[in-house]
Design a protein around this motif. Structure first.
Motif, PDB file in Angstrom:
ATOM      1  N   GLY A  33      17.173  15.960-110.014  1.00 35.94           N
ATOM      2  CA  GLY A  33      16.943  17.345-110.857  1.00 35.94           C
ATOM      3  C   GLY A  33      17.338  18.597-110.302  1.00 35.94           C
ATOM      4  O   GLY A  33      16.965  18.440-108.939  1.00 35.94           O
ATOM      5  N   GLY A 152      13.884  22.116-121.856  1.00 32.86           N
ATOM      6  CA  GLY A 152      12.619  21.672-120.513  1.00 32.86           C
ATOM      7  C   GLY A 152      13.219  22.704-119.986  1.00 32.86           C
ATOM      8  O   GLY A 152      13.441  23.451-119.937  1.00 32.86           O
ATOM      9  N   LEU A 154      10.626  23.483-115.835  1.00 33.37           N
ATOM     10  CA  LEU A 154      10.046  23.504-114.441  1.00 33.37           C
ATOM     11  C   LEU A 154       9.518  24.972-114.363  1.00 33.37           C
ATOM     12  O   LEU A 154      10.687  25.519-114.389  1.00 33.37           O
ATOM     13  CB  LEU A 154      10.743  22.733-114.080  1.00 33.37           C
ATOM     14  CG  LEU A 154      10.026  23.203-112.289  1.00 33.37           C
ATOM     15  CD1 LEU A 154       9.620  21.725-112.276  1.00 33.37           C
ATOM     16  CD2 LEU A 154      11.348  22.121-111.323  1.00 33.37           C
ATOM     17  N   TYR A 175       9.614  19.766-124.057  1.00 35.14           N
ATOM     18  CA  TYR A 175       9.191  18.861-122.266  1.00 35.14           C
ATOM     19  C   TYR A 175       8.914  19.704-121.534  1.00 35.14           C
ATOM     20  O   TYR A 175       9.616  20.756-121.928  1.00 35.14           O
ATOM     21  CB  TYR A 175       9.943  17.480-122.101  1.00 35.14           C
ATOM     22  CG  TYR A 175      11.330  17.670-121.215  1.00 35.14           C
ATOM     23  CD1 TYR A 175      11.464  18.074-119.369  1.00 35.14           C
ATOM     24  CD2 TYR A 175      12.737  18.002-122.524  1.00 35.14           C
ATOM     25  CE1 TYR A 175      12.555  17.949-119.551  1.00 35.14           C
ATOM     26  CE2 TYR A 175      14.133  18.247-121.183  1.00 35.14           C
ATOM     27  CZ  TYR A 175      13.625  18.250-119.963  1.00 35.14           C
ATOM     28  OH  TYR A 175      14.367  18.465-119.547  1.00 35.14           O
ATOM     29  N   LEU A 177       8.246  19.766-116.955  1.00 31.88           N
ATOM     30  CA  LEU A 177       8.363  18.901-115.678  1.00 31.88           C
ATOM     31  C   LEU A 177       7.459  18.731-114.690  1.00 31.88           C
ATOM     32  O   LEU A 177       7.473  18.227-113.462  1.00 31.88           O
ATOM     33  CB  LEU A 177       9.955  19.357-115.177  1.00 31.88           C
ATOM     34  CG  LEU A 177      10.731  18.384-115.979  1.00 31.88           C
ATOM     35  CD1 LEU A 177      12.138  18.977-115.606  1.00 31.88           C
ATOM     36  CD2 LEU A 177      10.823  17.174-116.298  1.00 31.88           C
ATOM     37  N   CYS A 180       3.226  16.258-111.830  1.00 40.54           N
ATOM     38  CA  CYS A 180       3.972  15.263-111.833  1.00 40.54           C
ATOM     39  C   CYS A 180       2.917  13.631-111.154  1.00 40.54           C
ATOM     40  O   CYS A 180       2.302  13.309-110.544  1.00 40.54           O
ATOM     41  CB  CYS A 180       4.721  15.798-109.983  1.00 40.54           C
ATOM     42  SG  CYS A 180       5.225  16.801-110.185  1.00 40.54           S
ATOM     43  N   SER A 197       5.337  15.434-121.273  1.00 42.54           N
ATOM     44  CA  SER A 197       5.492  15.249-120.035  1.00 42.54           C
ATOM     45  C   SER A 197       6.222  14.325-119.416  1.00 42.54           C
ATOM     46  O   SER A 197       6.411  12.753-119.412  1.00 42.54           O
ATOM     47  CB  SER A 197       4.295  15.453-118.835  1.00 42.54           C
ATOM     48  OG  SER A 197       4.774  15.616-118.009  1.00 42.54           O
ATOM     49  N   TYR A 200       8.771  13.951-112.497  1.00 43.90           N
ATOM     50  CA  TYR A 200       9.443  14.897-112.105  1.00 43.90           C
ATOM     51  C   TYR A 200       8.945  14.884-110.655  1.00 43.90           C
ATOM     52  O   TYR A 200       7.419  14.728-109.940  1.00 43.90           O
ATOM     53  CB  TYR A 200       9.054  16.409-112.571  1.00 43.90           C
ATOM     54  CG  TYR A 200      10.111  17.291-111.555  1.00 43.90           C
ATOM     55  CD1 TYR A 200      11.775  17.536-111.537  1.00 43.90           C
ATOM     56  CD2 TYR A 200       9.511  17.655-109.997  1.00 43.90           C
ATOM     57  CE1 TYR A 200      12.371  18.038-110.459  1.00 43.90           C
ATOM     58  CE2 TYR A 200       9.799  18.657-109.649  1.00 43.90           C
ATOM     59  CZ  TYR A 200      11.725  19.091-109.411  1.00 43.90           C
ATOM     60  OH  TYR A 200      12.170  19.794-108.407  1.00 43.90           O
ATOM     61  N   GLY A 243      12.827  10.444-110.341  1.00 46.20           N
ATOM     62  CA  GLY A 243      13.829  11.621-110.558  1.00 46.20           C
ATOM     63  C   GLY A 243      13.599  11.695-109.293  1.00 46.20           C
ATOM     64  O   GLY A 243      12.752  11.416-108.153  1.00 46.20           O
ATOM     65  N   ALA A 280      16.699  15.133-117.754  1.00 49.56           N
ATOM     66  CA  ALA A 280      15.230  14.602-117.851  1.00 49.56           C
ATOM     67  C   ALA A 280      15.315  14.909-119.538  1.00 49.56           C
ATOM     68  O   ALA A 280      14.684  14.498-120.253  1.00 49.56           O
ATOM     69  CB  ALA A 280      15.248  15.361-117.719  1.00 49.56           C
TER      70      ALA A 280
END
Length: 291
Positions: A33, A152, A154, A175, A177, A180, A197, A200, A243, A280
């Motif tokens: 990532g 995705g 984040l 999705y 990220l 966690c 999910s 990450y 990841g 991912a």
């Protein structure tokens, strides 16, 4: 006593779940990532190399800017040497602030995922209308630049409000990220459906380790190798996702890039046909039909 709950997913012991394989019969999915982030000059949030002084905080701003000018190109060349893909977690403002940078990763065939507008702000503190607008603006920019909407997301600073999964699903994301909490993908409920999910890393992440815990590159690389060895062994019993989260202004520094490359080569040599080096988004696609 009943604790407040998010009601996005229920508890599940990873050792008791149904078995499956990743594509090609592989057992451990590994993705990089790579955070591509920009910051406001003279205001807003930003990681610090050293305690900042009064704004404009040139020391820390320039350190972060190094990541886009030198660090990310250095990591891109490393990934070329190793033949590894990555998921670029892109602030939408990177296209205007660093022209050609995201395009260079697109040319490699890397996945471009949403990462807000910039990392000078958090989305979780916004009103629902403001957060909806932030997601829409960032998504529209990536869709225009990449020719398709990102799958995705984040959040900048892994910041979520109580409705972020709902807003992301409604914006077309498949999705997220930010959560966690597992070593396998986990379906999360939203008010209009479900969103996946994808794990990450918060531990195998150069910001918490190097900035917060003051660890250096060789110790971070050793952590990567140790995690890989254990997860590769565990993957014989259950499929897993590993990841590694990277930032250009941290692991793209000249004194840190070498240990990272050594760790990645170690994983490639040791993993063989049991490991799927991927993105991912590909992990999310491979899991999409699972209950």
């Amino acid at each position: 006593m009943k604790l407040p709950h998010h009601h996005r997913y229920g508890y599940s012991d990873i050792a008791s779940r149904a078995d499956f394989n990743w594509p090609g019969g592989r057992r451990l999915a590994v993705y990089l990532g790579l955070n591509a982030e920009v910051f406001a000059y003279g205001s807003g949030l930003g990681a610090e190399l050293a305690p900042g002084g009064p704004q404009p905080d040139v020391l820390n701003y320039a350190w972060r800017d190094y990541g886009n000018r030198v660090g990310l190109p250095r990591l891109r060349e490393m990934f070329d040497r190793l033949g590894l893909p990555c998921t670029v977690l892109a602030n939408s403002a990177v296209y205007t602030e660093c022209p050609g940078l995201i395009e260079s990763f697109r040319a490699r065939g890397d996945e471009i995922a949403g990462h807000g507008r910039s990392n000078a702000e958090r989305q979780g503190i916004l009103t629902e209308a403001e957060e909806t607008a932030l997601i829409a603006e960032a998504t529209a920019t990536l869709a225009e630049q990449e020719g398709r909407a990102p799958a995705g997301w984040l959040g900048p600073w892994i910041s979520q409000s109580a409705v972020t999964p709902d807003l992301l699903h409604e914006a077309g994301y498949s999705y997220v990220l930010d959560w966690c909490h597992d070593d396998q993908p986990v379906w999360m409920t939203t008010r209009t459906g479900r969103i996946l999910s994808v794990p990450y890393p918060q531990e195998l992440n150069d910001i918490p380790q190097i900035v917060a815990r003051k660890r250096e590159a060789r110790e971070f690389a050793e952590m990567i190798r140790d995690a890989f060895d254990l997860m590769l062994a565990e993957s014989a019993r259950r499929p897993l996702v590993m990841g590694i989260a990277l930032h250009g202004y941290l692991m793209g520094q000249a004194h840190r890039a070498g240990p990272l490359e050594e760790a990645l080569r170690y994983m490639q040599e040791r993993g063989g046909d049991r490991v799927w080096f991927t993105t991912a988004g590909a992990i999310a696609e491979a899991f999409a039909d699972r209950p």
